[in-house]
Design a protein around this motif. Structure first.
Motif, PDB file in Angstrom:
ATOM      1  N   CYS A  49      41.026 -52.037  14.864  1.00  0.00           N
ATOM      2  CA  CYS A  49      40.054 -51.504  15.806  1.00  0.00           C
ATOM      3  C   CYS A  49      40.585 -51.826  17.192  1.00  0.00           C
ATOM      4  O   CYS A  49      40.344 -52.910  17.708  1.00  0.00           O
ATOM      5  N   GLY A  76      37.834 -52.752  19.649  1.00  0.00           N
ATOM      6  CA  GLY A  76      37.163 -54.030  19.417  1.00  0.00           C
ATOM      7  C   GLY A  76      38.123 -55.206  19.420  1.00  0.00           C
ATOM      8  O   GLY A  76      37.892 -56.223  20.081  1.00  0.00           O
ATOM      9  N   CYS A  80      31.088 -52.424  18.606  1.00  0.00           N
ATOM     10  CA  CYS A  80      31.220 -52.799  17.194  1.00  0.00           C
ATOM     11  C   CYS A  80      31.351 -54.325  17.126  1.00  0.00           C
ATOM     12  O   CYS A  80      31.227 -55.005  18.130  1.00  0.00           O
ATOM     13  N   CYS A 130      34.088 -55.831  15.507  1.00  0.00           N
ATOM     14  CA  CYS A 130      35.420 -56.094  14.952  1.00  0.00           C
ATOM     15  C   CYS A 130      36.154 -57.268  15.602  1.00  0.00           C
ATOM     16  O   CYS A 130      36.726 -58.103  14.903  1.00  0.00           O
ATOM     17  N   LYS A 175      38.493 -41.339  16.287  1.00  0.00           N
ATOM     18  CA  LYS A 175      37.413 -42.313  16.506  1.00  0.00           C
ATOM     19  C   LYS A 175      36.806 -42.103  17.888  1.00  0.00           C
ATOM     20  O   LYS A 175      35.587 -42.170  18.050  1.00  0.00           O
TER      21      LYS A 175
HETATM   22 ZN   LIG Z   1      35.518 -52.044  15.966  1.00  0.00          ZN
END
Ligand SMILES: [Zn+2]
Ligand SMILES: Nc1nc2c(ncn2[C@@H]2O[C@H](COP(=O)(O)OP(=O)(O)OP(=O)(O)O)[C@@H](O)[C@H]2O)c(=O)[nH]1
Length: 357
Positions: free
Chosen positions: A217, A220, A228, A230, A264
């Motif tokens: 990610c 993140g 998020c 992550c 994403k």
């Molecule tokens: Zn993430």
């Protein structure tokens, strides 16, 4: 002859071709079908493909459902290319970013007759190239010189397999969580993304190891995104392993639950328009989770680990690892990183994807 490309080599080439906007040639029982990714196709190549036999735009069932187009196959729909279709039309069908602003695409007619296999292969290739899952296909008398030619026979099955993942290198890498750490790099034989294993301490191969399958990610892990959890999960997992003195973190380059960073961010743009994380994936034409956790199992196996205590809140990871032959003796919850920005995201994962809060 061993100097000629194998099916894996051809798949690696096809991915690159599609990313560059080049069509690939699929050779099946019905002859040659040329396929180009909707996302990268240019005007001139569109004109050339449009003049071939039966040009049609293939999209996934998820995207078809969003566009209210009828999918005759379980997984995809084929839309015959309208005579006046230009690049703008193709992009609008493939890319949901303008769905709300320009709801002009329908009603879309779809094909029932004909072979779905070339479309299925083209969509799988587009996904594995981390492009939008939409492809323009057209029949051709033969494959133009220089295009990558793939046999349809066995192609879809190969794309669904876990490639071989030989280790390229491993070296010591002292990190904040633990000074005795080794980083292993694995390179799949089909030219897809490399994956990493972070081995902390010297974990015994005879006892269950504290393990995490972490999906990349960028937002993140690297940027500290608050959308998020992550980044905090990554660091908490490493810290827990460091404190325990042993563990293994597999860093799987399956950004965005396997759709790639561009897609994403397209999903994030849809989330800015009010869709949740699962709806956004579906509108783009993806399943909510496109990851393949068998890669994690393969790497654990390579490292010599048979049994794990898995740090996760995702029961699907546990199931998939078990199905792939890894003994998950315990699920260890990993609850960190809740923010006011990711409350809705985490609640959606719990409600729709079975994550445990
Ligand atoms: Zn993430
Ligand atoms: N498509 C998409 N991917 C996202 C979104 N937010 C985060 N991700 C990705 O989701 C993945 C999260 O990975 P993990 O934390 O390993 O997996 P998980 O399913 O949340 O399970 P655990 O963290 O183990 O409980 C990463 O690949 C992120 O890039 C989103 O809104 N859309």
């Amino acid at each position: 002859m061993s100097l000629l490309p194998s099916l894996s080599d051809l798949i690696a080439r096809a991915r690159t071709d599609l990313r560059m906007g080049l069509p690939v040639a699929l050779r099946g029982p019905g002859g040659i079908v040329l396929a180009a990714a909707a996302e990268t196709l240019g005007t001139e190549r569109l004109a050339d493909l449009a003049h071939l036999e039966g040009p049609a735009l293939a999209i996934t069932r998820r995207r078809a459902d969003t566009l209210k187009a009828r999918a005759y196959a379980a997984d995809l729909a084929r839309i015959p290319l309208p005579r006046d279709a230009d690049l703008h039309w193709i992009r609008a069908v493939a890319d949901p970013s303008g769905d709300l602003a320009t709801p002009m695409k329908g009603p879309l007619q779809t094909l029932r007759a004909g072979d779905d296999a070339p479309a299925r292969a083209a969509l799988a290739l587009a996904k594995s190239a981390r492009l939008l899952p939409a492809a323009l296909l057209a029949g051709a008398p033969d494959a133009p010189e220089g295009l990558t030619v793939l046999p349809l026979d066995g192609l879809h099955a190969r794309l669904a397999e876990v490639p071989d993942l030989p280790e390229v290198v491993a070296a010591g890498l002292p990190i904040a969580a633990h000074v005795t750490t080794r980083l292993h790099v694995y390179r799949p034989t089909d030219g897809a993304e490399e994956h990493y294993a972070v081995e902390i301490g010297r974990p015994s191969r005879d006892a269950p190891v504290l393990a995490r399958l972490h999906s990349a990610c960028f937002t993140g892990d690297v940027l500290g995104s608050l959308k998020c959890d992550c980044g905090p999960q990554l660091h908490a997992a490493l810290e827990q392993m460091g404190e325990a003195g042993a563990g293994v973190l597999l860093y799987l380059n399956q950004e965005g639950r396997g759709i790639g960073l561009s897609n994403k961010m397209r999903a994030y743009s849809l989330q800015d328009q009010g869709f949740d994380t699962v709806e956004a994936n579906h509108r783009l034409g993806f399943e909510d989770d496109e990851r393949d956790f068998r890669i994690g199992a393969r790497l654990l196996d390579r490292l010599g680990f048979r049994a794990v205590r898995l740090l996760t809140n995702n029961p699907r990871k546990v199931d998939r690892l078990r199905a792939a032959g890894i003994d998950v003796v315990e699920r260890v919850p990993l609850k960190v990183g809740q923010t006011r920005f990711n409350h809705h995201y985490l609640a959606t994962k719990a409600a729709k994807s079975g994550h445990l809060l």
